[in-house]
Design an enzyme around this catalytic site. Structure first.
Site, short mmCIF file in Angstrom:
data_model
loop_
_atom_site.label_atom_id
_atom_site.label_comp_id
_atom_site.label_asym_id
_atom_site.label_seq_id
_atom_site.Cartn_x
_atom_site.Cartn_y
_atom_site.Cartn_z
N LYS A 121 0.93 -1.23 0.03
CA LYS A 121 0.00 0.14 -0.02
C LYS A 121 0.95 1.24 -0.07
O LYS A 121 0.55 2.14 -0.62
CB LYS A 121 -1.01 0.08 1.22
CG LYS A 121 -2.07 -0.96 1.23
CD LYS A 121 -3.20 -0.37 0.55
CE LYS A 121 -4.31 -1.46 0.57
NZ LYS A 121 -4.92 -2.03 -0.47
N LYS A 204 -3.33 -11.19 -8.52
CA LYS A 204 -4.69 -11.90 -8.21
C LYS A 204 -5.95 -11.57 -8.49
O LYS A 204 -5.89 -9.97 -9.01
CB LYS A 204 -4.68 -12.31 -6.81
CG LYS A 204 -4.46 -11.22 -5.94
CD LYS A 204 -4.87 -11.26 -4.37
CE LYS A 204 -4.94 -9.86 -3.86
NZ LYS A 204 -5.59 -9.97 -2.48
N LYS A 207 -10.96 -6.98 -6.02
CA LYS A 207 -12.23 -5.97 -6.19
C LYS A 207 -11.86 -4.74 -7.02
O LYS A 207 -12.81 -4.19 -7.66
CB LYS A 207 -12.74 -5.67 -4.80
CG LYS A 207 -13.30 -6.80 -4.04
CD LYS A 207 -14.03 -6.50 -2.84
CE LYS A 207 -14.03 -7.38 -1.70
NZ LYS A 207 -12.86 -6.88 -0.72
P1 TYM Z 1 -10.78 -9.19 1.12
O1 TYM Z 1 -12.00 -8.33 1.36
O2 TYM Z 1 -9.64 -8.57 0.41
O3 TYM Z 1 -11.12 -10.59 0.64
C1 TYM Z 1 -12.01 -11.35 1.31
C2 TYM Z 1 -11.92 -12.89 1.37
O4 TYM Z 1 -11.57 -13.33 -0.21
C3 TYM Z 1 -10.21 -13.87 -0.15
N1 TYM Z 1 -9.69 -13.50 -1.55
C4 TYM Z 1 -9.22 -14.36 -2.28
N2 TYM Z 1 -8.91 -15.74 -2.39
C5 TYM Z 1 -8.33 -16.45 -3.21
N3 TYM Z 1 -8.10 -15.80 -4.42
C6 TYM Z 1 -8.06 -14.26 -4.52
N4 TYM Z 1 -7.88 -13.74 -5.58
C7 TYM Z 1 -8.62 -13.67 -3.52
N5 TYM Z 1 -9.14 -12.36 -3.21
C8 TYM Z 1 -9.56 -12.26 -1.98
C9 TYM Z 1 -9.34 -13.23 1.00
O5 TYM Z 1 -8.56 -14.08 1.41
C10 TYM Z 1 -10.58 -12.90 2.05
O6 TYM Z 1 -10.62 -14.45 2.62
N6 TYM Z 1 -8.63 -8.21 5.59
C11 TYM Z 1 -9.92 -8.87 5.11
C12 TYM Z 1 -11.11 -8.76 5.44
C13 TYM Z 1 -11.09 -9.04 6.84
C14 TYM Z 1 -11.12 -10.27 7.71
C15 TYM Z 1 -11.11 -9.89 8.95
C16 TYM Z 1 -11.09 -11.55 7.09
C17 TYM Z 1 -11.31 -8.01 7.90
N7 TYM Z 1 -11.38 -8.64 9.30
C18 TYM Z 1 -11.45 -10.87 10.14
C19 TYM Z 1 -11.01 -12.63 8.19
C20 TYM Z 1 -11.11 -12.36 9.58
C21 TYM Z 1 -9.82 -8.60 3.64
O7 TYM Z 1 -9.35 -7.38 3.04
O8 TYM Z 1 -10.32 -9.35 2.68
#
Ligand code: TYM
Length: 341
Positions: A121, A204, A207
């Protein structure tokens, strides 16, 4: 004091969330939501929308509500059942920022500065290196520890954050001589956690980045077709059983994950050097459309039902409160914040 989960006494506890920063994609589905669906049957699950985390990138205030509704509608359209799991918005739980503050006293600037997602970031957005970005993993740990989770279903990209949550849990227990927090483990339904790459082979699915090479759960059939047809391939292997390049492996991963019956057919052709990627892409397109189309249609319908969205969020927050209150009470007591009894 013995902790008794307040909703379901004997079930292991699961916590996970998704940031409300845009449309959900196949990485979110196969990395996280698919596991949520399996787990909702047998675990006490807390699934939330990480709207506080989305604030680190300063979204326009008017976008917050539609973005939160979008994630919630897609959760429901994918099959999460609010009668089985607790679904809520992170910002509805005042206990989370309190635990975040307490855990901040046990996290060190040096370790936070080394986290790869923070460094990334800083590189990509040097004008917005705010303190919440630095302490992002601490807030995530608070999300998880507030319900004293045993398991956290996440994709591969979040594994390091989870390791930090385990460190904070252990540090708290050691520092205050208690056993308040279990060390949460990554939940794996298969052997390994999954990472869905973008279709151009660069990074990857995401969003907000690689959007033309990411398949979203709200992509139309036509958009899915175009994106898959443009996916990176090559001339194909010339020797039997050649290891697959990442971008080809990714297409096979998607084929398998989408439940395609043609997976072994194409794998045999790959290993026998007779694969025709055009045919494989057509098949993958059909399988993904079959999979995504009903989710998109249902999510569109649900998202426009504001009373339903609000009911689910309100009831979810109410159900999540007792466990969060109990944790805060015990954390405060362990730290000595206990002046009236
Ligand atoms: P986020 O919003 O980026 O993604 C949500 C979930 O999707 C998974 N993910 C992926 N898995 C495989 N391939 C990909 N290309 C891919 N892109 C996203 C992420 O691993 C995630 O499981 N910090 C977290 C959100 C969060 C969270 C938490 C998760 C906040 N507090 C507590 C678990 C527990 C995040 O930004 O995920």
């Amino acid at each position: 004091m013995l902790y008794v989960p307040l909703l379901c006494m004997n079930k292991k506890i699961v916590v996970s969330g998704i940031r409300s920063t845009g449309d959900l994609h196949l990485g979110n589905y196969f990395g996280a939501i698919q596991n949520y669906l399996t787990m909702q049957e047998d675990y006490q699950c807390y699934f939330f929308i990480a709207d506080y985390h989305s604030l680190t990138t300063h979204p326009d205030a008017s976008l917050l509500r539609p973005n939160v509704y979008k994630v919630l509608a897609e959760y429901l359209a994918c099959g999460l059942d609010p009668n089985k799991v607790v679904l809520f918005a992170q910002s509805d739980m005042v206990q989370i920022p309190e635990l975040y503050l307490l855990l901040n006293t046990l996290s060190y600037v040096g370790e936070l500065e080394k986290v790869p997602t923070f460094k990334e970031k800083v590189r990509s957005n040097p004008d917005n290196v705010n303190a919440a970005l630095l302490t992002y993993p601490v807030l995530m740990a608070a999300d998880i520890l507030i319900h004293r989770a045993d398991f956290v279903p996440v994709g591969k990209d979040q594994e390091q954050h989870l390791e930090m949550a385990r460190n904070f849990a252990g540090r708290f227990n050691n520092r205050y001589g208690c056993n308040l927090f279990p060390e949460p483990q990554v939940f794996r339904s298969r052997q390994d956690t999954i990472k869905i790459m973008s279709l151009d082979g660069e990074g990857k699915m995401s969003k907000s980045e690689n959007i033309n090479a990411t398949i979203y759960l709200n992509d139309t059939d036509e958009v899915i077709r175009k994106k898959i047809m443009k996916a990176k391939t090559d001339q194909g292997p010339t020797e039997p059983n050649t290891p697959m390049p990442d971008y080809i492996q990714n297409l096979f991963t998607l084929l398998k994950a989408s439940g395609s019956e043609a997976y072994s057919h194409f794998l045999d052709h790959y290993n026998g050097c007779t694969i025709r990627y055009g045919d494989m892409k057509k098949q993958l397109t059909e399988d993904l459309i079959r999979f995504i189309n009903p989710i998109r249609t249902q999510a569109d319908e649900i998202r426009n039902n504001a009373p339903l969205m609000q009911k689910v969020l309100r009831e979810g927050a109410e159900k999540a409160m007792p466990s969060a209150n109990q944790t805060i009470k015990e954390a405060r007591r362990a730290m000595g914040i206990n002046y009236y009894s």
